[in-house]
Design an enzyme around this catalytic site. Structure first.
Site, PDB file in Angstrom:
ATOM      1  N   PHE A  61       0.816  -1.224   0.000  1.00 36.12           N
ATOM      2  CA  PHE A  61       0.000   0.000   0.000  1.00 36.12           C
ATOM      3  C   PHE A  61       0.841   1.261   0.000  1.00 36.12           C
ATOM      4  O   PHE A  61       0.397   2.321   0.431  1.00 36.12           O
ATOM      5  CB  PHE A  61      -0.977   0.013   1.187  1.00 36.12           C
ATOM      6  CG  PHE A  61      -1.794  -1.232   1.309  1.00 36.12           C
ATOM      7  CD1 PHE A  61      -2.666  -1.602   0.300  1.00 36.12           C
ATOM      8  CD2 PHE A  61      -1.684  -2.054   2.421  1.00 36.12           C
ATOM      9  CE1 PHE A  61      -3.414  -2.769   0.395  1.00 36.12           C
ATOM     10  CE2 PHE A  61      -2.423  -3.213   2.522  1.00 36.12           C
ATOM     11  CZ  PHE A  61      -3.295  -3.573   1.514  1.00 36.12           C
ATOM     12  N   GLN A 121      -9.000  -5.643  -6.808  1.00 36.44           N
ATOM     13  CA  GLN A 121      -8.342  -4.364  -6.547  1.00 36.44           C
ATOM     14  C   GLN A 121      -9.367  -3.275  -6.264  1.00 36.44           C
ATOM     15  O   GLN A 121      -9.204  -2.484  -5.338  1.00 36.44           O
ATOM     16  CB  GLN A 121      -7.484  -3.957  -7.745  1.00 36.44           C
ATOM     17  CG  GLN A 121      -6.185  -4.732  -7.832  1.00 36.44           C
ATOM     18  CD  GLN A 121      -5.358  -4.549  -6.586  1.00 36.44           C
ATOM     19  OE1 GLN A 121      -4.949  -3.450  -6.238  1.00 36.44           O
ATOM     20  NE2 GLN A 121      -5.125  -5.627  -5.858  1.00 36.44           N
ATOM     21  N   GLU A 123      -5.278   1.747  -7.374  1.00 38.51           N
ATOM     22  CA  GLU A 123      -5.616   2.798  -6.424  1.00 38.51           C
ATOM     23  C   GLU A 123      -6.955   3.465  -6.717  1.00 38.51           C
ATOM     24  O   GLU A 123      -7.520   4.144  -5.869  1.00 38.51           O
ATOM     25  CB  GLU A 123      -4.498   3.856  -6.412  1.00 38.51           C
ATOM     26  CG  GLU A 123      -3.198   3.309  -5.827  1.00 38.51           C
ATOM     27  CD  GLU A 123      -1.984   4.155  -6.171  1.00 38.51           C
ATOM     28  OE1 GLU A 123      -1.718   4.330  -7.369  1.00 38.51           O
ATOM     29  OE2 GLU A 123      -1.310   4.631  -5.249  1.00 38.51           O
TER      30      GLU A 123
END
Ligand SMILES: Cc1cc2nc3c(=O)[nH]c(=O)nc-3n(C[C@H](O)[C@H](O)[C@H](O)COP(=O)(O)OP(=O)(O)OC[C@H]3O[C@@H](n4cnc5c(N)ncnc54)[C@H](O)[C@@H]3O)c2cc1C
Ligand code: SF4
Lengths: 328, 763
Positions: free
Chosen positions: B253, B649, B716
């Site tokens: 992350f 994701q 992201e």
């Protein structure tokens, strides 16, 4: 971790001899609290007595019609017991609202009652904390105290006791059965087990050095509807901000019995008899519940970050009492 | 890596298929070996780091005698005896990239720059012995008064030279202040976003083992090349003497982009002791020593006409930063591209505090920035009385509003419309606080998502041996995102083989250098390199096939070569690939492929991935507890390489959004400078019960300007705007607008109606 010796007690007298004969000895049950504290050296026992193999893992019916829960009964076992689920649902609900499935599988009845506060400053050895290091001060008092007590606290310590199970046991009028190092047994009402901090927050319970919890005694089940309402920051696996264990018995359209206990607000599970008493014989109404909630929180003192707990506790009491007084 | 999924049909394009993770079986059976689990020859020693008990000052006395005398203790290292390392250097590196490679000395001075900064390392025969000894080290500090609280030091705010990733600190277009002053409709609001921590499941951990002057480091790293340079620069040894291995990573992350104390200290101690040393940060230590997202105060001002057309946008961000190493999250940068408006300001300011440096945390910039901005847009919609989706459609730009270049692809409007249709957005009541079910208030909220697309220079090596076994090697990492899988798909597609026939090897610094995992660019960058390597290999195979006597293709025309179904076909002839290689190149063949960092296409186009989030939330009327009941994200992110891993994701990002909106906060104590709730019991992330049925829809899209696949980064994107959709749903449910994240129940409670009898509430 500080080095320690370890003893697995097969019989009660071995355990008692171990605790009497070794300075700074501690019982270990599920270890879900004690081991974490030992890794951080907040607990530093010199000797551990493993009491998991003592014959205290049964749930038996008492002559009075209640239940005697062995101190080694796991939280998950207790929550799943059919007698608990049908006659003491508030207890089953409270247990299942606590921790995670994995922790409940390890956690014991005795250990749950004697688990220590989750105060962040207590957990950090660099911080002043009267509970961990008497006389060092209380970092929470003027610090981040969102989780802290609004009832029964002192300037020396504003920690809360985190157990959900104990709140349900309090509303059920349970007692703790203990044995001391001399072999003397006694019963302590759950509400008297923990002490308020006063000026000695390091002394947390009425238990004497080496005194072991052997069982918890539940009196016969109460008439009325039982429920446990836990308010928390996420849907599971979080300690209570506020919790309410309630039992309300409505006969006809009046309240024939009402009792409730609070969690997350004090160094012990909290009950206010006067708040319950005013409900007796009254009709079910939001106004009455609001009055009861006001009385229960009458002496509450916020410390800044936890001020919200006062209105939150009142609102939760009202919701819980209203829900418990519903039929069906 | 061998594939666990039996795949029979090989004659297809594997790109875009929902292929199961090729490393899935290894992970669920515990066979994937993580950093701390590696073994080396000879007995390993265990290190434990002791952190400072103050946040600013110096160690005035340190007594390690008792610790050294404890059984099993091999070495106690402090600033007094630690090997010499270069000085840390200035707060800002001259070049942007150097932040990743600069020396990061540990235990090199008596200074304490942040709470829990390493002040000693104990190495012992066991972890417990090391930790036990660390506790008896006696330390005196000279405690200095530090600055910790951003809001108390706003007067010291300064403008940095640039933001993270090298963006301009400020952007100014038109005359915002004039437009704002004149506007009848305006939003003028301040949001705060808290400190947050990454908390990957796998802690930062290292096993270091020396052999002569060369060190092998098993660690948990996202980008090997940067790590290697950082280690070499700190240890002052040539980079080629550092061998890094990072085959499996339990989440990063962004917290594993630069070296941390575990790596440096393990390498130093192992060299000292001539023995392998393992060190892991504890979960509690990760809060101080492995980066965080900094606290920010964000002012968002919007001016618009009555129809909702924006006339001005101003996003001013003031963030805390470490005094010794600057990190300016690019929090307002997305606002330069999201909506049209003639007058615009985006600015970043920093306030130095005495904490450790901030680091890149999943969706740096968008994650905190869109929490504020997309809520402010919701405020504007509410004020004007138009639907939030309509408001956004009205401000859809034709070209990138600040760069004035075309968008490569932009399907934000389509995402919002498709999402609205699927989610039942028409059921939303514009008037907040009006939908009730029992003792719950129900609300719907939405927000947009945008995240830039990147491509980073990367290379890969591929080989086929005499038996036709294909091996792909690159120093790329799989941080849990599915990199192993998509690279196998890419190679399989190119070579006409099933993914199970491709042995993808990652996470070793001996392999060709890639851009690593970060900035959502891994799939495109590493994937392009692998694709190009495959193409190069195919040419070699074709060439050899035509040139080697005895080959069935000897002398044939190389232009008509096809690789499909495990066969090579030239003209009308085909031959099993393995058999062919065995005949024409029994010693095997290999090839390299590379891709350059995005250049012209990146300059000439505004490249972003987009999405729209939709949330339904239930708020308890009595206690203000908030629980998301439904969430949908519609994504327009170019071609999706693997819908299964891509979906994971996006879902992961949505969960991050729920966490950021409702619970995640690291509380900094302004008296002591430490993060108070530094463990996972009190730093709350969503648990399963907080995450309802999440749904993800990918729009059909391909971006020819992005990369050879037409894909865009998605790692992201799911976070961006997700939290704002949650907060907007809370407003819709309750009419309470909380501008201080996270939105916890104590902040909503005062805005809820008072309880009355018969279930009706008085306001
Ligand atoms: C992450 C996390 C979340 C949690 N969430 C919750 C929650 O939401 N609600 C909740 O109620 N609890 C929660 N818990 C706490 C959990 O319920 C307790 O840790 C557990 O009940 C302790 O029981 P144990 O048997 O493991 O005790 P141990 O750790 O073995 O012992 C605890 C203490 O009790 C003493 N002791 C144990 N048994 C006896 C005995 N028979 N006689 C005398 N002394 C004894 C030990 O010496 C020790 O001091 C959580 C814990 C964790 C780690
Ligand atoms: S509240 Fe009690 S436990 Fe917490 S810091 Fe103060 S004294 Fe320690």
């Amino acid at each position: 971790m500080k080095p320690f010796t370890y003893q697995r007690a097969g019989e009660l007298r071995d355990a008692m001899a171990g605790v009497a004969g070794t300075p700074n000895a501690k019982f270990i049950s599920g270890g879900t609290n004690l081991l974490d504290l030992m890794k951080l050296e907040i607990e530093r026992p010199a000797h551990l007595i493993d009491i998991n193999h003592l014959p205290f893992n049964g749930i038996e019916e008492t002559a009075e019609g209640g239940l005697r829960i062995g101190a080694q009964v796991r939280n998950s076992t207790l929550a799943a017991d059919s007698r608990i689920r049908s006659n003491y649902p508030v207890l089953a609900q409270a247990l299942l609202a606590g921790a995670s499935a994995q922790i409940r599988n390890k956690a014991s009845t005795g250990g749950n009652l004697l688990q220590r506060t989750r105060c962040y400053y207590f957990y950090d050895r660099n911080m002043p904390c009267n509970k961990r290091k008497p006389g060092s001060g209380c970092a929470a008092l003027h610090g981040f105290n969102r989780m802290h007590a609004v009832l029964g606290s002192s300037d020396a310590c504003i920690a809360v006791h985190p157990s959900d199970m104990a709140v349900a046991m309090l509303v059920l009028d349970a007692s703790v059965e203990t044995m001391d190092t001399e072999g003397v047994t006694r019963q302590i009402p759950v509400g008297d087990l923990h002490r308020l901090p006063g000026s000695t927050p390091d002394v947390e319970t009425q238990l004497k050095l080496g005194e072991m919890i052997t069982a918890v005694i539940l009196p016969p089940g109460q008439p009325g509807r039982q429920l446990y309402r836990k308010v928390r920051d996420r849907a599971s696996y979080a300690f209570a901000l506020v919790s309410v264990a309630a039992i309300v018995h409505v006969a006809g359209d009046t309240i024939a019995g009402a009792r409730f206990a609070l969690g997350g607000v004090a160094a012990k599970p909290w009950r206010v008899p006067e708040a319950e008493a005013i409900l007796l014989g009254e009709k079910v109404s939001t106004e009455m519940f609001e009055r009861a909630a006001d009385i229960a929180l009458a002496n509450a003192v916020g410390r800044g970050g936890n001020d919200f707990k006062i209105p939150l506790a009142k609102r939760t009491i009202q919701q819980a009492l209203a829900a418990a007084s519903q039929r069906g | 890596m061998s594939n666990s999924t039996p795949i029979a049909d090989t004659g297809k394009n594997w790109i875009g298929q929902p292929v199961d993770r090729v490393d899935g079986a290894l992970k669920v059976t515990g066979q994937a070996v993580y950093a701390y689990e590696h073994r080396t020859d000879g007995p390993v020693a265990y290190g434990y780091i002791l952190g400072a008990g103050i946040a600013r000052g110096r160690v005035s006395a340190i007594d390690t005698a008792q610790a050294e005398a404890m059984p099993g203790v091999l070495r106690v290292m402090t600033y007094k005896n630690a090997p010499t390392q270069p000085a840390f250097g200035p707060a800002v590196t001259p070049a942007v990239r150097e932040v990743f490679t600069r020396p990061r000395p540990v235990l090199s001075t008596d200074r304490v720059r942040y709470y829990d900064e390493p002040v000693a390392l104990v190495v012992a025969e066991t972890f417990e012995a090391a930790r036990g000894a660390a506790r008896v080290i006696a330390i005196d500090y000279e405690d200095e008064r530090g600055a910790y609280d951003l809001s108390r030091h706003l007067a010291d705010a300064y403008a940095p030279q640039r933001t993270n990733a090298g963006f301009q600190t400020d952007s100014l277009v038109g005359d915002f202040e004039a437009a704002f002053a004149d506007s009848a409709v305006k939003v003028d609001t301040i949001y705060t976003t808290p400190y947050e921590h990454h908390n990957p499941m796998e802690p930062h951990a290292t096993l270091a083992a020396w052999s002569g002057d060369e060190v092998t480091i098993y660690t948990s790293a996202q980008t090997l090349a940067n790590f290697r340079a950082g280690i070499a620069n700190t240890l002052q040894i040539p980079p080629d003497k550092v061998h890094l291995v990072s085959r499996f990573i339990g989440g990063g992350f962004g917290s594993k982009l630069i070296v941390h104390a575990d790596t440096i200290l393990a390498a130093l101690a192992a060299r000292d002791l001539q023995r392998p040393v393992k060190i892991a940060l504890t979960r509690q230590q990760m809060f101080a020593n492995a980066g965080h997202r900094a606290k920010m105060i964000q002012s968002v001002r919007l001016s618009a006409n009555r129809e909702g057309k924006l006339t001005g946008i101003a996003h001013d961000v003031c963030s805390a930063t470490s005094r010794f190493e600057e990190f300016c999250e690019q929090t307002a940068v997305f606002a330069r591209s999201l909506y049209a408006a003639p007058n615009r300001i985006t600015r970043h300011r920093l306030v130095s505090v005495d904490t450790n440096r901030g680091e890149w945390m999943r969706s740096p910039g968008e994650a905190p920035g869109m929490l504020a901005f997309e809520c402010a847009m919701d405020e504007l919609a509410d004020q004007i009385g138009i639907d939030p989706i309509q408001l956004r459609i009205r401000n859809e730009p034709e070209v990138d509003p600040e760069r004035n270049v075309p968008f490569s692809t932009r399907n934000l409007v389509a995402c919002m419309q498709e999402g609205a249709r699927r989610f039942g957005w028409e059921q939303r009541q514009a008037k907040p606080g009006t939908v009730r079910q029992g003792r719950k208030l129900i609300g719907l909220g939405m927000a947009a998502a945008i995240r830039p697309n990147y491509l980073g220079a990367s290379a890969a090596r591929i080989s086929i041996d005499g038996n036709g076994q294909v091996k792909v090697q690159l120093d790329m990492t799989d941080i849990g995102t599915g990199t192993y899988t998509i690279l196998a798909q890419i190679a399989a597609t190119s070579l006409g083989l099933p993914p199970s026939a491709i042995d993808v090897q990652l996470g070793d610094s001996h392999f060709p250098r890639t851009a690593g995992s970060g900035g959502s660019w891994g799939a495109a960058s590493a994937g392009s390199a692998v694709h190009n390597a495959c193409e190069a290999l195919k040419q070699k195979i074709a060439k050899v096939s035509q040139e080697v006597r005895g080959s069935p293709f000897y002398g044939s025309n190389p232009d008509r070569t096809e690789f499909t179904n495990g066969e090579i076909r030239i003209g009308d002839r085909s031959e099993n690939l393995a058999n062919l290689i065995n005949r024409v190149a029994p010693q095997g063949l290999d090839a390299q492929g590379a891709v350059e960092a995005a250049g012209e296409n990146y300059r000439n186009y505004s490249q972003h991935a987009y999405g729209a989030h939709f949330v339904e939330i239930e708020v308890d009327l009595d206690t203000a507890e908030m629980r998301v009941s439904r969430m949908l994200s519609v994504i327009g992110a170019g071609r999706i390489l693997n819908p299964k891993t891509a979906r994971s994701q996006i879902i992961g990002g949505m969960v991050w959004g729920i966490g950021a909106a409702l619970m995640e906060e690291s509380v900094l104590d302004p008296r002591y400078g430490h993060f108070v709730n530094h463990d996972l019991a009190e730093y709350h992330v969503p648990v399963n019960a907080d995450v309802p049925d999440l749904d993800v829809v990918f729009l059909e899209e391909s971006d020819g300007n992005a990369n050879v696949f037409g894909s865009k980064g998605i790692g992201e994107l799911g976070v961006c705007g997700a939290g704002a959709a949650v907060a907007n749903a809370i407003f819709n449910a309750t009419g309470v607008r909380v501008r201080e994240f996270p939105v916890t129940l104590d902040k909503v409670l005062p805005g809820l109606p008072v309880q009355t009898s018969s279930g009706a509430n008085r306001s």
